[in-house]
Design a protein around this motif. Structure first.
Motif, PDB file in Angstrom:
ATOM      1  N   PHE A   1       0.841  -1.190   0.000  1.00  0.00           N
ATOM      2  CA  PHE A   1       0.000   0.000   0.000  1.00  0.00           C
ATOM      3  C   PHE A   1       0.878   1.242   0.000  1.00  0.00           C
ATOM      4  CE2 PHE A   1      -2.454  -3.357   1.962  1.00  0.00           C
ATOM      5  CZ  PHE A   1      -3.716  -3.218   1.406  1.00  0.00           C
ATOM      6  N   ASP A   2       0.376   2.301  -0.583  1.00  0.00           N
ATOM      7  CA  ASP A   2       1.070   3.577  -0.526  1.00  0.00           C
ATOM      8  C   ASP A   2       1.027   4.111   0.897  1.00  0.00           C
ATOM      9  OD1 ASP A   2       1.025   6.710  -0.640  1.00  0.00           O
ATOM     10  OD2 ASP A   2       1.863   6.086  -2.567  1.00  0.00           O
ATOM     11  N   ASP A   3       2.183   4.460   1.434  1.00  0.00           N
ATOM     12  CA  ASP A   3       2.268   4.889   2.833  1.00  0.00           C
ATOM     13  C   ASP A   3       1.452   6.143   3.105  1.00  0.00           C
ATOM     14  OD1 ASP A   3       3.907   2.778   3.497  1.00  0.00           O
ATOM     15  OD2 ASP A   3       5.770   3.911   3.209  1.00  0.00           O
ATOM     16  N   GLU A   4       1.318   7.010   2.119  1.00  0.00           N
ATOM     17  CA  GLU A   4       0.633   8.275   2.335  1.00  0.00           C
ATOM     18  C   GLU A   4      -0.854   8.198   2.032  1.00  0.00           C
ATOM     19  OE1 GLU A   4       2.592  11.363   0.226  1.00  0.00           O
ATOM     20  OE2 GLU A   4       4.487  11.171   1.323  1.00  0.00           O
ATOM     21  N   THR A   5      -1.191   7.593   0.919  1.00  0.00           N
ATOM     22  CA  THR A   5      -2.594   7.587   0.495  1.00  0.00           C
ATOM     23  C   THR A   5      -3.344   6.319   0.890  1.00  0.00           C
ATOM     24  OG1 THR A   5      -2.111   6.573  -1.659  1.00  0.00           O
ATOM     25  CG2 THR A   5      -1.933   8.985  -1.496  1.00  0.00           C
ATOM     26  N   GLY A   6      -2.620   5.249   1.221  1.00  0.00           N
ATOM     27  CA  GLY A   6      -3.263   3.979   1.511  1.00  0.00           C
ATOM     28  C   GLY A   6      -3.695   3.230   0.275  1.00  0.00           C
ATOM     29  N   GLU A   7      -3.359   3.739  -0.915  1.00  0.00           N
ATOM     30  CA  GLU A   7      -3.756   3.095  -2.165  1.00  0.00           C
ATOM     31  C   GLU A   7      -3.092   1.727  -2.278  1.00  0.00           C
ATOM     32  OE1 GLU A   7      -3.382   3.773  -7.016  1.00  0.00           O
ATOM     33  OE2 GLU A   7      -2.521   5.211  -5.591  1.00  0.00           O
ATOM     34  N   TYR A   8      -3.882   0.754  -2.722  1.00  0.00           N
ATOM     35  CA  TYR A   8      -3.362  -0.597  -2.930  1.00  0.00           C
ATOM     36  C   TYR A   8      -2.497  -0.614  -4.177  1.00  0.00           C
ATOM     37  CZ  TYR A   8      -3.389  -5.634  -3.947  1.00  0.00           C
ATOM     38  OH  TYR A   8      -3.041  -6.936  -4.229  1.00  0.00           O
ATOM     39  N   LEU A   9      -1.260  -1.098  -4.045  1.00  0.00           N
ATOM     40  CA  LEU A   9      -0.298  -1.066  -5.139  1.00  0.00           C
ATOM     41  C   LEU A   9      -0.111  -2.420  -5.809  1.00  0.00           C
ATOM     42  CD1 LEU A   9       2.451   1.139  -3.441  1.00  0.00           C
ATOM     43  CD2 LEU A   9       0.580   1.879  -4.952  1.00  0.00           C
ATOM     44  N   GLY A  10      -0.641  -3.471  -5.219  1.00  0.00           N
ATOM     45  CA  GLY A  10      -0.447  -4.805  -5.768  1.00  0.00           C
ATOM     46  C   GLY A  10       0.054  -5.753  -4.692  1.00  0.00           C
ATOM     47  N   ALA A  11       0.410  -6.956  -5.104  1.00  0.00           N
ATOM     48  CA  ALA A  11       0.842  -7.975  -4.156  1.00  0.00           C
ATOM     49  C   ALA A  11       2.020  -8.748  -4.717  1.00  0.00           C
ATOM     50  CB  ALA A  11      -0.304  -8.927  -3.839  1.00  0.00           C
ATOM     51  N   THR A  12       2.838  -9.267  -3.812  1.00  0.00           N
ATOM     52  CA  THR A  12       3.933 -10.170  -4.155  1.00  0.00           C
ATOM     53  C   THR A  12       3.488 -11.581  -3.826  1.00  0.00           C
ATOM     54  OG1 THR A  12       5.571  -8.471  -3.635  1.00  0.00           O
ATOM     55  CG2 THR A  12       6.343 -10.754  -3.733  1.00  0.00           C
ATOM     56  N   TYR A  13       3.570 -12.469  -4.804  1.00  0.00           N
ATOM     57  CA  TYR A  13       3.090 -13.840  -4.626  1.00  0.00           C
ATOM     58  C   TYR A  13       4.268 -14.776  -4.377  1.00  0.00           C
ATOM     59  CZ  TYR A  13      -1.112 -11.821  -6.622  1.00  0.00           C
ATOM     60  OH  TYR A  13      -2.200 -11.025  -6.849  1.00  0.00           O
ATOM     61  N   GLY A  14       4.052 -15.737  -3.499  1.00  0.00           N
ATOM     62  CA  GLY A  14       5.082 -16.705  -3.186  1.00  0.00           C
ATOM     63  C   GLY A  14       4.560 -17.742  -2.217  1.00  0.00           C
ATOM     64  N   TYR A  15       5.434 -18.187  -1.317  1.00  0.00           N
ATOM     65  CA  TYR A  15       5.109 -19.237  -0.355  1.00  0.00           C
ATOM     66  C   TYR A  15       5.764 -18.875   0.967  1.00  0.00           C
ATOM     67  CZ  TYR A  15       4.293 -21.435  -4.846  1.00  0.00           C
ATOM     68  OH  TYR A  15       3.862 -21.679  -6.129  1.00  0.00           O
ATOM     69  N   ASP A  16       5.194 -19.391   2.052  1.00  0.00           N
ATOM     70  CA  ASP A  16       5.765 -19.075   3.355  1.00  0.00           C
ATOM     71  C   ASP A  16       5.361 -20.138   4.363  1.00  0.00           C
ATOM     72  OD1 ASP A  16       7.176 -17.719   5.280  1.00  0.00           O
ATOM     73  OD2 ASP A  16       6.144 -15.813   4.992  1.00  0.00           O
ATOM     74  N   TRP A  17       6.159 -20.241   5.412  1.00  0.00           N
ATOM     75  CA  TRP A  17       5.860 -21.115   6.534  1.00  0.00           C
ATOM     76  C   TRP A  17       5.119 -20.319   7.609  1.00  0.00           C
ATOM     77  CZ3 TRP A  17      10.533 -21.900   3.933  1.00  0.00           C
ATOM     78  CH2 TRP A  17      10.814 -23.217   3.535  1.00  0.00           C
ATOM     79  N   TYR A  18       3.918 -20.736   7.945  1.00  0.00           N
ATOM     80  CA  TYR A  18       3.158 -20.140   9.037  1.00  0.00           C
ATOM     81  C   TYR A  18       2.853 -21.225  10.068  1.00  0.00           C
ATOM     82  CZ  TYR A  18       1.898 -15.812   6.475  1.00  0.00           C
ATOM     83  OH  TYR A  18       1.910 -14.614   5.803  1.00  0.00           O
TER      84      TYR A  18
END
Length: 446
Positions: A368-385
């Motif tokens: 997200f844009d730090d100032e406006t909060g606009e959604y900029l996109g996403a990074t796709y991958g994998y993670d351990w939760y």
């Protein structure tokens, strides 16, 4: 333990412990403007702005003053807002880049190996079923999830305008979704329990909410009702909240509201799968305090996990069905134990790949844009939760598989099919398992 060499496509800098896995600290009655109202006896909606009309269960979620509600002469309670809490240990991140073409990550998925998911797929992959993910949003463009998400049916229940599907409330919902339905027909990546099922993204968390990273209880009730209206076979709630609102000002009203909602879901064939929470505490209740999801066909899930999976020369120190260090428990509160991830706390912070004992699956990390909060996109991958958040979707996926193999089962029968074959391990106490440890293969093939 001595670490094995890590593959070239792993980037390691710690690991995430299941964001949105909620603990006991909530703010159940902090709202002076949002309320849940009992529609029975309601004569007028004057002075009320309806947020969610839950007519099937005779409830409204409204914005109003207490004076307006008192004038209407109806029962009501403040809507509750709650924020995420992680298990009590470090919370840094380890992320897996996309593996080279043709290389899968299945060897790291101890949870799917333990549940014999590939063998189960010889009977069914979950075709003809539907699972609702009530969470932070699904990254539907993830390569392992593109096949599964029904964008048309997906809904945003938050007050933001970002819509659904999308990982707008964080990566957690995508991890949960992948555990249920990540594709088994790609040349790389991970697999889910029921890759043939259809997913519906029902988002209740918003990253850009004016009040921060939290969700309204009324939004969750609305998402459950919508799941039932869709005829979802399962609705997963990796939230860990259902036991707490009794103590936070809801009292009998909360019990009745939840009872109506969960009963409606059950009657429509939807099994609700709940995460039981991650603060390592007892959920031992008297019978009159039992979570209402039990009487309405829901399944409350604790977390288990191994110690030593694919790291070290000594083999497993604990099996996949061992209770996780953080999981809540309670003989009359937990229905099933399921893989959620575990950890050797002495190994955390060392060079050992201790996080292999967590659950590996898909993530979509929003920006997200730090100032406006606009959604900029996403990074796709994998993670351990790790968390009971990761255990609940194992059960939701199992419900989809059972309903696919035996489509005439109703919600109670599907629940019973899982509980009937589950067993409590001899070396551990029943309070961690309820009916026992999830056995997806036996539930489908018996």
């Amino acid at each position: 333990m001595t670490a094995n060499n890590r593959r070239h496509f792993l980037k390691t800098a710690g690991v995430s412990l299941g964001a949105l896995a909620l603990g006991p600290s909530t703010t159940g009655a902090d709202s002076t403007q949002r309320f849940v109202v009992d529609k029975r006896g309601l004569q007028t909606e004057r002075g009320m702005e309806v947020v969610h009309d839950l007519s099937p269960v005779d409830l409204l979620v409204v914005k109003a003053s207490e004076d307006a509600l008192d004038d209407a002469g109806v029962a009501y309670a403040p809507d509750g807002r709650y924020s995420p809490r992680l298990p009590d240990t470090v919370s840094s991140r380890s992320r897996v880049e996309y593996p080279p073409e043709g290389e899968t990550l299945f060897e790291y998925q101890w949870d799917k190996q333990d549940q014999r998911i590939p063998e189960t797929h010889e009977t069914t992959r979950g075709e003809g079923t539907r699972v609702a993910i009530i969470d932070s949003g699904i990254g539907a463009e993830h390569p392992d999830l593109r096949h599964a998400v029904n964008a048309e049916l997906s809904r945003n229940f938050t007050e933001d305008s970002l819509g659904a599907p999308g990982p707008y409330g964080g990566a957690h919902g995508t991890h949960v979704a992948g555990s249920v339905a990540a594709s088994d027909r790609t040349d790389s990546g991970v697999i889910g329990s029921a890759p043939g099922t259809e997913l519906v993204d029902l988002r209740v968390f918003s990253e850009v909410s004016s009040s921060g990273f939290s969700a309204w209880m009324g939004d969750v009730l609305a998402a459950i009702v919508y799941s039932a209206e869709l005829g979802a076979d399962a609705a997963n709630l990796s939230l860990g909240w259902t036991f707490r609102f009794r103590d936070d000002g809801w009292g009998q009203f909360w019990g009745k509201a939840m009872q109506r909602t969960t009963t409606y879901a059950n009657r429509n064939g939807t099994v609700l799968t709940h995460a039981c929470g991650n603060w390592g505490g007892t959920l031992q209740f008297d019978e009159d305090q039992r979570d209402s999801s039990e009487t309405a066909g829901g399944l409350t899930v604790s977390a288990t996990g191994p110690i030593g999976f694919e790291w070290g020369d000594e083999g497993l120190e604990q099996p996949p069905y061992a209770p996780a260090f953080y999981t809540n428990y309670g003989t009359n509160a937990v229905d099933l134990g399921a893989p959620g991830g575990n950890a050797d706390l002495d190994a955390i912070g060392t060079d050992e790949p201790w996080y292999y004992d967590y659950v590996l699956n898909t993530v979509a990390v929003p920006e997200f844009d730090d100032e406006t909060g606009e959604y900029l996109g996403a990074t796709y991958g994998y993670d351990w939760y790790a968390g009971t958040s990761m255990a609940a979707p194992q059960v939701a996926g199992a419900v989809a598989l059972v309903k696919s193999a035996k489509p005439r089962l109703d919600a109670n029968q599907a629940k019973n099919a899982l509980e009937r074959v589950a067993e409590v391990p001899d070396e551990y106490e029943r309070k961690y398992y309820g009916s026992g440890y999830l056995d997806t293969y036996r539930a489908v093939t018996n």
